[in-house]
Design a protein around this motif. Structure first.
Motif, PDB file in Angstrom:
ATOM      1  N   ARG A 122      -0.566   7.324  13.425  1.00  0.00           N
ATOM      2  CA  ARG A 122      -2.030   8.305  13.664  1.00  0.00           C
ATOM      3  C   ARG A 122      -2.775   7.314  13.717  1.00  0.00           C
ATOM      4  N   LEU A 123      -2.986   6.090  13.089  1.00  0.00           N
ATOM      5  CA  LEU A 123      -4.108   5.012  13.380  1.00  0.00           C
ATOM      6  C   LEU A 123      -4.341   4.604  13.992  1.00  0.00           C
ATOM      7  N   MET A 135     -11.445   4.921   7.220  1.00  0.00           N
ATOM      8  CA  MET A 135     -10.964   3.772   7.964  1.00  0.00           C
ATOM      9  C   MET A 135     -11.177   3.835   9.745  1.00  0.00           C
ATOM     10  N   ARG A 136     -10.468   5.259  10.256  1.00  0.00           N
ATOM     11  CA  ARG A 136     -10.585   5.299  11.641  1.00  0.00           C
ATOM     12  C   ARG A 136     -12.109   5.591  12.143  1.00  0.00           C
ATOM     13  N   GLN A 157      -5.635  11.383   3.097  1.00  0.00           N
ATOM     14  CA  GLN A 157      -6.615  11.879   4.393  1.00  0.00           C
ATOM     15  C   GLN A 157      -7.840  10.924   4.336  1.00  0.00           C
ATOM     16  N   ILE A 189      -7.703   7.743   5.287  1.00  0.00           N
ATOM     17  CA  ILE A 189      -7.771   7.232   6.584  1.00  0.00           C
ATOM     18  C   ILE A 189      -8.729   7.925   8.233  1.00  0.00           C
ATOM     19  N   ASP A 190      -9.952   8.988   7.101  1.00  0.00           N
ATOM     20  CA  ASP A 190     -10.581   8.994   8.119  1.00  0.00           C
ATOM     21  C   ASP A 190     -11.565   8.466   7.871  1.00  0.00           C
ATOM     22  N   GLN A 237       2.063   7.460   8.930  1.00  0.00           N
ATOM     23  CA  GLN A 237       0.213   7.399   8.820  1.00  0.00           C
ATOM     24  C   GLN A 237      -0.281   6.357   9.839  1.00  0.00           C
ATOM     25  N   ILE A 238       0.110   4.897   9.781  1.00  0.00           N
ATOM     26  CA  ILE A 238       0.153   4.136  10.702  1.00  0.00           C
ATOM     27  C   ILE A 238      -0.589   3.889  11.902  1.00  0.00           C
ATOM     28  N   ILE A 255       1.105   5.052   0.978  1.00  0.00           N
ATOM     29  CA  ILE A 255       0.161   6.802   1.374  1.00  0.00           C
ATOM     30  C   ILE A 255      -1.635   6.508   1.222  1.00  0.00           C
ATOM     31  N   GLN A 256      -2.146   6.600   2.490  1.00  0.00           N
ATOM     32  CA  GLN A 256      -3.366   6.797   1.382  1.00  0.00           C
ATOM     33  C   GLN A 256      -3.641   8.568   1.448  1.00  0.00           C
ATOM     34  N   CYS A 261       1.068  -1.102   0.115  1.00  0.00           N
ATOM     35  CA  CYS A 261       0.035   0.079   0.039  1.00  0.00           C
ATOM     36  C   CYS A 261       0.213   1.184   0.401  1.00  0.00           C
TER      37      CYS A 261
END
Length: 123
Positions: free
Chosen positions: A94-95, A66-67, A60, A63-64, A91-92, A57-58, A55
């Motif tokens: 932060r998630l 997924m969160r 934002q 990521i939002d 990034q990971i 970088i995804q 993967c």
């Protein structure tokens, strides 16, 4: 792209994600993950490995989303996210802020963490 597999004896869920995901793909992936876990009666204290080696970088927005999905997911006993990328690690982290989550470099480290509680090597 995603692939979900279950090892019932270990209560282990292994997810492999690849490519740049869209918000809609995240929704499909999380719905399928939920259905698969329910079919295997994994409602709590399961172990989760997420392999994101393939993967980038995804966005934002991804990521939002997924969160949002993760907030409603049943609590895992342990989580390991596998990546070789230092940018992806940021990034990971932060998630996945749960105290039982680790970012690792290999699937072997991931399995050692989620199945045996062995701390991964510092990266």
């Amino acid at each position: 792209m995603y692939d979900i597999s279950i090892a019932d004896a270990d209560r282990l869920v292994v997810v492999r994600l690849g490519g740049l995901m869209s918000v809609e793909e995240v929704d499909r992936y999380m719905a399928e993950l939920g259905r698969t876990m329910a079919a295997h009666r994994l409602t709590a204290d399961y172990r989760l490995i997420v392999d994101v080696i393939d993967c980038p970088i995804q966005t934002q927005a991804v990521i939002d989303r997924m969160r949002e999905h993760m907030a409603a997911a049943p609590r895992a006993a342990a989580i390991a996210v596998v990546t070789a990328s230092s940018l992806a690690r940021m990034q990971i982290r932060r998630l996945f802020q749960q105290p039982y989550a680790r970012v690792v470099s290999t699937l072997a480290e991931a399995r050692a963490w989620v199945l045996k509680g062995e701390e991964p090597l510092a990266a």
